[in-house]
Design an enzyme around this catalytic site. Sequence first.
Site, mmCIF file in Angstrom:
data_model
loop_
_atom_site.group_PDB
_atom_site.id
_atom_site.type_symbol
_atom_site.label_atom_id
_atom_site.label_comp_id
_atom_site.label_asym_id
_atom_site.label_seq_id
_atom_site.Cartn_x
_atom_site.Cartn_y
_atom_site.Cartn_z
ATOM 1 N N TYR A 125 3.229 13.207 -4.442
ATOM 2 C CA TYR A 125 3.817 13.798 -3.238
ATOM 3 C C TYR A 125 5.156 14.501 -3.526
ATOM 4 O O TYR A 125 5.850 14.888 -2.596
ATOM 5 C CB TYR A 125 4.026 12.725 -2.162
ATOM 6 C CG TYR A 125 2.763 12.395 -1.378
ATOM 7 C CD1 TYR A 125 1.504 12.551 -1.949
ATOM 8 C CD2 TYR A 125 2.834 11.937 -0.078
ATOM 9 C CE1 TYR A 125 0.353 12.241 -1.245
ATOM 10 C CE2 TYR A 125 1.690 11.628 0.639
ATOM 11 C CZ TYR A 125 0.448 11.779 0.051
ATOM 12 O OH TYR A 125 -0.691 11.473 0.763
ATOM 13 N N LYS A 177 -4.974 3.605 -10.805
ATOM 14 C CA LYS A 177 -6.097 4.371 -11.373
ATOM 15 C C LYS A 177 -5.743 4.650 -12.833
ATOM 16 O O LYS A 177 -5.886 5.782 -13.325
ATOM 17 C CB LYS A 177 -6.295 5.666 -10.566
ATOM 18 C CG LYS A 177 -7.539 6.456 -10.894
ATOM 19 C CD LYS A 177 -8.823 5.825 -10.400
ATOM 20 C CE LYS A 177 -10.038 6.600 -10.896
ATOM 21 N NZ LYS A 177 -11.309 5.956 -10.536
ATOM 22 N N ASP A 212 -10.509 3.033 -6.328
ATOM 23 C CA ASP A 212 -11.813 3.298 -5.699
ATOM 24 C C ASP A 212 -12.531 1.989 -5.370
ATOM 25 O O ASP A 212 -13.106 1.829 -4.285
ATOM 26 C CB ASP A 212 -12.687 4.241 -6.552
ATOM 27 C CG ASP A 212 -12.510 4.039 -8.047
ATOM 28 O OD1 ASP A 212 -11.539 3.391 -8.457
ATOM 29 O OD2 ASP A 212 -13.360 4.521 -8.812
ATOM 30 N N ASP A 236 -0.960 5.903 0.929
ATOM 31 C CA ASP A 236 -1.150 6.663 2.169
ATOM 32 C C ASP A 236 -2.596 6.524 2.639
ATOM 33 O O ASP A 236 -2.876 6.238 3.810
ATOM 34 C CB ASP A 236 -0.807 8.136 1.895
ATOM 35 C CG ASP A 236 -0.510 8.896 3.162
ATOM 36 O OD1 ASP A 236 -0.446 8.272 4.240
ATOM 37 O OD2 ASP A 236 -0.329 10.126 3.089
#
Length: 343
Positions: A125, A177, A212, A236
């Site tokens: 971001y 991740k 995931d 988020d």
Amino acid sequence: MTQKIDATLIPGDGIGPEIVAAAVQVLDALGAPFAWDVQAAGLAALHSAGDPLPQATLDSIRRTRLALKGPLETPSGGGYRSSNVRLREEFKLYANLRPVRTLVPGGRYENIDLVVVRENVEGLYTGYEHFIQIGDDPHAVAIATGVNTRQGARRLLEYAFAYAVAQGRRKVTLVHKANIMKALTGIFLETARQVYEQGYKGRIKMDEVIVDACAMKLVTNPWQFDVLVTTNLFGDILSDLAAGLIGGLGLAPGANIGTDAAIFEAVHGSAPDIAGKGLANPTALLLAAAMMLDHCGRPALAARLRGAIDQVLNADGLRTRDLGGTASTAEFTAAMARRLANG
Ligand code: NAI
């Protein structure tokens, strides 16, 4: 007389002015000691002051170090940069705390009690993005650079573990991740392991999950989680997912905590589809106001506010449309004020 607490109030865009007015009415009925300094931001400020984040708003928050804000609209694709992201950067609001708790029984999931702690100023971001032109296509290639720093990760993780221990939580789950983004989210995972080993092992449990799989597990068995700690983008997304478990965004509050200020808001956006119709659910912002009262050392007022929300939703059965009810924002707000006046 109770000492007043100076705080900036930002009505914001879309349903923002409606739910902020509702929150002020309820906080008045509660006797909350805030002295509001009303300031503009978002699209409303672009229209009124020619800037989506005017200097006067920044000056106000710098003075009060405390704000309650409505959602701010950000154009997708082109247009100005998110005022929310700029506020987080300006006041180093590095921790985004998003508790998700069942308030209305009988939904798809019962007894949800999760907290998402999201890194709020780094990651994908940061806005280091650009296009590369090829031939006559100016947008032929899009590039984004994510930035996570050891120091930024450590600061957030220290906050998250300290929060989890202070709240008597049982487990912190680190969401990452690092199997694919080995550097960007690997540094976060590596730092989490260090912070845990150095200060929290034996005091609370920690485990790790890939984002995931986390999304899937949140849907199939959310009770296995307690406190989820993760990087900006994942946090988020997962906090909206978690809000969905308890009946939607109308019930999910958030706190942006930093070194220079703290800003409290609902997780949801400006809901342009229902803006101006008197249908918005002010509960998420009211819960954010309760977090603000806790932050200011007024836990008794925060508890009374949460109690009144529970009574209006469950004992009075008064619910806005997003929760399957028929109450308008004004009816819900009036019921809250009545409960607080009688309680
Ligand atoms: P949104 O959260 O505004 O709306 C998603 C859906 O949830 C809509 O159907 C909406 O009607 C409903 N909803 C949201 N809050 C509600 C409430 N309090 N009561 C009843 N229903 C509610 O998300 P969307 O449409 O993706 O974003 C709209 C705008 O908000 C965008 O410009 C976005 O950038 C901005 N936004 C701002 C945020 C902030 O200021 N913190 C956070 C998220 C989005």
